[in-house]
Design an enzyme around this catalytic site. Structure first.
Site, PDB file in Angstrom:
ATOM      1  N   CYS A 299      -3.452  12.573  12.887  1.00  0.00           N
ATOM      2  CA  CYS A 299      -4.323  11.404  12.824  1.00  0.00           C
ATOM      3  C   CYS A 299      -4.148  10.652  14.136  1.00  0.00           C
ATOM      4  CB  CYS A 299      -4.023  10.567  11.596  1.00  0.00           C
ATOM      5  SG  CYS A 299      -2.596   9.566  11.809  1.00  0.00           S
TER       6      CYS A 299
ATOM      7  N   ASP B 112       5.070   0.334  11.758  1.00  0.00           N
ATOM      8  CA  ASP B 112       3.765  -0.182  11.329  1.00  0.00           C
ATOM      9  C   ASP B 112       3.529  -1.612  11.796  1.00  0.00           C
ATOM     10  OD1 ASP B 112       3.579   1.532   8.108  1.00  0.00           O
ATOM     11  OD2 ASP B 112       3.372   2.184  10.182  1.00  0.00           O
TER      12      ASP B 112
ATOM     13  N   ARG C 128       1.999  14.449  12.978  1.00  0.00           N
ATOM     14  CA  ARG C 128       2.426  14.185  11.594  1.00  0.00           C
ATOM     15  C   ARG C 128       2.592  15.464  10.768  1.00  0.00           C
ATOM     16  NH1 ARG C 128      -0.377   8.742   9.638  1.00  0.00           N
ATOM     17  NH2 ARG C 128       1.531   8.618   8.432  1.00  0.00           N
ATOM     18  N   PRO C 129       3.541  16.297  11.147  1.00  0.00           N
ATOM     19  CA  PRO C 129       3.802  17.535  10.387  1.00  0.00           C
ATOM     20  C   PRO C 129       4.374  17.238   9.008  1.00  0.00           C
ATOM     21  CG  PRO C 129       5.503  17.141  12.016  1.00  0.00           C
ATOM     22  CD  PRO C 129       4.459  16.085  12.236  1.00  0.00           C
ATOM     23  N   ILE C 130       4.380  18.269   8.145  1.00  0.00           N
ATOM     24  CA  ILE C 130       4.975  18.065   6.816  1.00  0.00           C
ATOM     25  C   ILE C 130       6.025  19.141   6.534  1.00  0.00           C
ATOM     26  CG2 ILE C 130       2.986  16.868   5.825  1.00  0.00           C
ATOM     27  CD1 ILE C 130       2.195  19.498   4.467  1.00  0.00           C
ATOM     28  N   ASP C 131       6.683  19.613   7.587  1.00  0.00           N
ATOM     29  CA  ASP C 131       7.699  20.663   7.427  1.00  0.00           C
ATOM     30  C   ASP C 131       8.870  20.217   6.551  1.00  0.00           C
ATOM     31  OD1 ASP C 131       7.986  18.991   9.845  1.00  0.00           O
ATOM     32  OD2 ASP C 131       9.946  19.921   9.953  1.00  0.00           O
ATOM     33  N   GLN C 132       9.216  18.945   6.593  1.00  0.00           N
ATOM     34  CA  GLN C 132      10.344  18.474   5.772  1.00  0.00           C
ATOM     35  C   GLN C 132       9.974  18.425   4.286  1.00  0.00           C
ATOM     36  OE1 GLN C 132      13.538  17.851   7.194  1.00  0.00           O
ATOM     37  NE2 GLN C 132      12.364  18.983   8.731  1.00  0.00           N
TER      38      GLN C 132
ATOM     39  N   LYS D  72       0.843  -1.210   0.000  1.00  0.00           N
ATOM     40  CA  LYS D  72       0.000   0.000   0.000  1.00  0.00           C
ATOM     41  C   LYS D  72       0.872   1.252   0.000  1.00  0.00           C
ATOM     42  CE  LYS D  72      -1.703   1.566   4.049  1.00  0.00           C
ATOM     43  NZ  LYS D  72      -1.399   2.971   4.399  1.00  0.00           N
ATOM     44  N   ASN D  73       1.919   1.271   0.837  1.00  0.00           N
ATOM     45  CA  ASN D  73       2.678   2.514   0.992  1.00  0.00           C
ATOM     46  C   ASN D  73       3.653   2.772  -0.157  1.00  0.00           C
ATOM     47  OD1 ASN D  73       1.217   2.959   3.241  1.00  0.00           O
ATOM     48  ND2 ASN D  73       2.812   2.321   4.681  1.00  0.00           N
TER      49      ASN D  73
ATOM     50  N   ILE E  20       9.072   6.511  16.556  1.00  0.00           N
ATOM     51  CA  ILE E  20       8.715   7.270  15.350  1.00  0.00           C
ATOM     52  C   ILE E  20       7.536   8.195  15.598  1.00  0.00           C
ATOM     53  CG2 ILE E  20       8.025   7.099  12.925  1.00  0.00           C
ATOM     54  CD1 ILE E  20      10.774   5.894  13.359  1.00  0.00           C
TER      55      ILE E  20
ATOM     56  N   ARG F 267      -8.661   0.244   5.174  1.00  0.00           N
ATOM     57  CA  ARG F 267      -7.786   1.184   4.443  1.00  0.00           C
ATOM     58  C   ARG F 267      -6.548   0.477   3.917  1.00  0.00           C
ATOM     59  NH1 ARG F 267      -6.615   6.692   7.567  1.00  0.00           N
ATOM     60  NH2 ARG F 267      -5.202   6.741   5.789  1.00  0.00           N
TER      61      ARG F 267
ATOM     62  N   ARG G 137      -4.257  11.011   3.897  1.00  0.00           N
ATOM     63  CA  ARG G 137      -3.128  11.953   3.979  1.00  0.00           C
ATOM     64  C   ARG G 137      -2.266  11.874   2.729  1.00  0.00           C
ATOM     65  NH1 ARG G 137      -0.504  13.535   8.045  1.00  0.00           N
ATOM     66  NH2 ARG G 137       1.475  12.862   7.191  1.00  0.00           N
TER      67      ARG G 137
HETATM   68  C1  EPZ Z   1       4.627   6.680   6.190  1.00  0.00           C
HETATM   69  O1  EPZ Z   1       4.009   7.779   6.852  1.00  0.00           O
HETATM   70  C2  EPZ Z   1       3.588   5.574   6.171  1.00  0.00           C
HETATM   71  N1  EPZ Z   1       2.425   6.030   5.414  1.00  0.00           N
HETATM   72  C3  EPZ Z   1       3.201   5.192   7.598  1.00  0.00           C
HETATM   73  O2  EPZ Z   1       2.338   4.065   7.507  1.00  0.00           O
HETATM   74  C4  EPZ Z   1       4.460   4.762   8.355  1.00  0.00           C
HETATM   75  O3  EPZ Z   1       4.113   4.532   9.707  1.00  0.00           O
HETATM   76  C5  EPZ Z   1       5.517   5.876   8.285  1.00  0.00           C
HETATM   77  O4  EPZ Z   1       5.779   6.212   6.902  1.00  0.00           O
HETATM   78  C6  EPZ Z   1       6.846   5.458   8.926  1.00  0.00           C
HETATM   79  O5  EPZ Z   1       7.329   4.308   8.295  1.00  0.00           O
HETATM   80  C7  EPZ Z   1       2.503   6.017   4.061  1.00  0.00           C
HETATM   81  O6  EPZ Z   1       3.511   5.637   3.494  1.00  0.00           O
HETATM   82  C8  EPZ Z   1       1.271   6.458   3.342  1.00  0.00           C
HETATM   83  P1  EPZ Z   1       7.214   9.781   8.076  1.00  0.00           P
HETATM   84  P2  EPZ Z   1       4.751   9.232   6.798  1.00  0.00           P
HETATM   85  O7  EPZ Z   1       7.164  11.048   7.302  1.00  0.00           O
HETATM   86  O8  EPZ Z   1       5.458   9.370   5.512  1.00  0.00           O
HETATM   87  C9  EPZ Z   1       8.031  13.044  11.408  1.00  0.00           C
HETATM   88  C10 EPZ Z   1       0.429   2.801   7.831  1.00  0.00           C
HETATM   89  O9  EPZ Z   1       0.097   2.198   8.865  1.00  0.00           O
HETATM   90  N2  EPZ Z   1       7.935  14.022  10.302  1.00  0.00           N
HETATM   91  O10 EPZ Z   1       8.279   8.782   7.779  1.00  0.00           O
HETATM   92  O11 EPZ Z   1       3.760  10.257   7.197  1.00  0.00           O
HETATM   93  C11 EPZ Z   1       6.691  12.372  11.706  1.00  0.00           C
HETATM   94  O12 EPZ Z   1       5.941  13.169  12.602  1.00  0.00           O
HETATM   95  C12 EPZ Z   1       0.975   4.207   7.941  1.00  0.00           C
HETATM   96  O13 EPZ Z   1       0.415   2.312   6.662  1.00  0.00           O
HETATM   97  C13 EPZ Z   1       8.272  15.356  10.545  1.00  0.00           C
HETATM   98  O14 EPZ Z   1       8.628  15.733  11.661  1.00  0.00           O
HETATM   99  O15 EPZ Z   1       5.816   9.042   7.981  1.00  0.00           O
HETATM  100  C14 EPZ Z   1       7.119  11.071  12.328  1.00  0.00           C
HETATM  101  O16 EPZ Z   1       7.390  11.279  13.704  1.00  0.00           O
HETATM  102  C15 EPZ Z   1       0.833   4.761   9.347  1.00  0.00           C
HETATM  103  N3  EPZ Z   1       8.198  16.254   9.517  1.00  0.00           N
HETATM  104  C16 EPZ Z   1       8.430  10.738  11.598  1.00  0.00           C
HETATM  105  O17 EPZ Z   1       8.865  11.961  10.997  1.00  0.00           O
HETATM  106  C17 EPZ Z   1       7.826  15.891   8.245  1.00  0.00           C
HETATM  107  O18 EPZ Z   1       7.794  16.760   7.346  1.00  0.00           O
HETATM  108  C18 EPZ Z   1       8.291   9.708  10.500  1.00  0.00           C
HETATM  109  O19 EPZ Z   1       7.242  10.147   9.654  1.00  0.00           O
HETATM  110  C19 EPZ Z   1       7.491  14.523   8.019  1.00  0.00           C
HETATM  111  C20 EPZ Z   1       7.574  13.610   9.057  1.00  0.00           C
END
Ligand code: EPZ
Length: 397
Positions: A117, A302, A122-126, A22-23, A324, A394, A93
């Site tokens: 969620c 996950d 889950r910020p998107i600053d990066q 899925k991811n 995480i 989902r 998302r």
């Molecule tokens: C992906 O989410 C997956 N979703 C998540 O799976 C998975 O848990 C996660 O990666 C970690 O492996 C999809 O791929 C659709 P991250 P993502 O950005 O990309 C912080 C599931 O169950 N962060 O790697 O949102 C964030 O808060 C879902 O299938 C920032 O600070 O995860 C977290 O603490 C749940 N700033 C950490 O990084 C940012 O801009 C990792 O998040 C982005 C992230």
């Protein structure tokens, strides 16, 4: 409200074939619109998140031909409006992947801001840092994030946090930027590699995906391709935990064993039998252990709820550290209502194993926790009812 009603007590015996990841599929579907030609995607998981993202892609004007449950043809040449409205991002998302795809394709996009969620803020600053480094202007107002760029120019981007989403989003935009981009501290998950391989099959020039440094030379155009998505390591891992928890014997087919190493290592450590077929056998109560979730190749976040559910049945004590996300233990209260003995202190769960769950009425707080509760019901004495199963739908066919 839909529910699963589960009568526990039967070991799982038999075989299951794992679907597409899925991811990986969410990033690949978004990237597919970047070609002005027909892109065929096979081994697509038929789950709700995928179907919602396909609706969002169609809503911005791409043509989407669902050949079958597990195959789709997408043509991005007919894309018109470039804003993804709130309805889709509220449902999923990952619609924010369309930001990177549309920025790379036509230099402009706007998407409703994703909320937090069940598992954290889950910020998107990066993601934003990467787009700005490539020369895009990013504005956020009225709950919408808008990006635009006269021209995207490659740059050297260092991620402050290892982020799957930011790595994929930036990789898509950079694949069409002018010149070279380097992404340092990149996420290394198998689905990052799959998205990079997919982009390269359309003519992108991306090297190093799967390591923490990804090097990209931008190209001006993508061409048609046919691509098959890798098997879902988290779906496979979920069935591995189900086999172990029910003291069963399950052959899990169509997997890439290398992607499961962190999971299989823990199962072997606590006494389950495992082989690379991949077969999981457990005919006795397993031992306790320690788990700390980390970016790939560490233990996947996950798989954290499904594993804690199994450890709660062990004949020992265990500890699970979630490094995480800041709020991924909401399911513990539900498991404790089924008789588990788990205490949560911050991002650490302390677990004392019990013999067996007792069936109860429980509620899924998110996707992977929902799967863990279903497995607990398979083991539970008597009937377990799981509601809020839309979360589970989902991500699991
Ligand atoms: C992906 O989410 C997956 N979703 C998540 O799976 C998975 O848990 C996660 O990666 C970690 O492996 C999809 O791929 C659709 P991250 P993502 O950005 O990309 C912080 C599931 O169950 N962060 O790697 O949102 C964030 O808060 C879902 O299938 C920032 O600070 O995860 C977290 O603490 C749940 N700033 C950490 O990084 C940012 O801009 C990792 O998040 C982005 C992230």
């Amino acid at each position: 409200m839909e529910q699963y009603i589960i009568k526990g007590g039967n070991p799982l015996v038999g075989e299951v074939t794992i679907g597409g990841a899925k991811n990986a599929a969410l990033g690949i579907l978004a990237a597919a619109i970047m070609a002005d030609d027909v892109v065929t995607i096979e081994n697509l998981p038929n789950v709700r998140d995928i179907n919602v993202l396909l609706q969002a892609i169609e809503a911005i004007g791409a043509t989407v031909d669902r050949v079958s449950d597990n195959e789709v043809k997408i043509n991005g040449s007919t894309i018109g409006c470039l804003n993804i409205n709130y309805e889709f991002i509220r449902k999923i998302r990952a619609s924010y992947y369309l930001l990177g795809a549309l920025l790379g394709k036509c230099g402009k996009a706007s998407v409703a801001l994703p909320g937090g969620c069940a598992i954290g803020s889950r910020p998107i600053d990066q993601h934003i840092k990467g787009f700005e480094a490539l020369g895009a202007l990013v504005t956020i107002d009225h709950g919408t994030i808008a990006t635009s760029a006269e021209k995207l120019v490659g740059n050297h981007i260092y991620l402050d946090v290892v982020s799957v989403g930011a790595t994929i989003n930036i990789m898509m935009a950079a694949s069409r930027a002018e010149g070279k981009t380097i992404i340092e501290n990149a996420a290394k998950e198998p689905h990052i590699v799959d998205v990079a391989n997919f982009l390269n099959s359309m003519g992108a020039d991306i090297k190093g995906a799967g390591t923490d440094i990804i090097r990209i030379n931008g190209v001006s155009k993508f061409k048609k391709t046919t691509y098959s998505i890798i098997p879902d390591q988290i779906e496979a891992g979920t069935f591995m935990m189900a086999a172990a928890a029910t003291k069963g014997n399950v052959l899990i087919k169509n997997v890439i064993p290398k992607h499961l190493e962190a999971i299989s290592a823990k199962l072997i450590e606590i006494g389950a039998e495992y082989d690379d077929a991949v077969r999981v056998i457990a005919d006795k109560r397993l031992g306790g252990t320690q788990i700390k979730t980390l970016p790939y190749p560490g233990f996947p976040t996950d798989m954290q709820p499904q594993t804690a559910m199994l450890l709660a049945l062990s004949n020992g004590n265990s500890m699970v550290i979630e490094s995480i996300f800041e709020n991924r233990f909401k399911y513990v209260d539900e498991l404790n209502r089924m008789g588990a003995n788990i205490k949560v202190e911050g991002n650490v769960a302390i677990i004392e194993g019990i013999e067996r769950y007792s069936g109860a009425q429980v509620s899924a707080p998110d996707l992977r926790a929902g799967a863990a509760l279903v497995i607990a019901g398979l083991v539970g004495e008597g009937i377990t009812t799981v509601d809020q199963i839309h979360y589970i739908q989902r991500g699991y066919e």
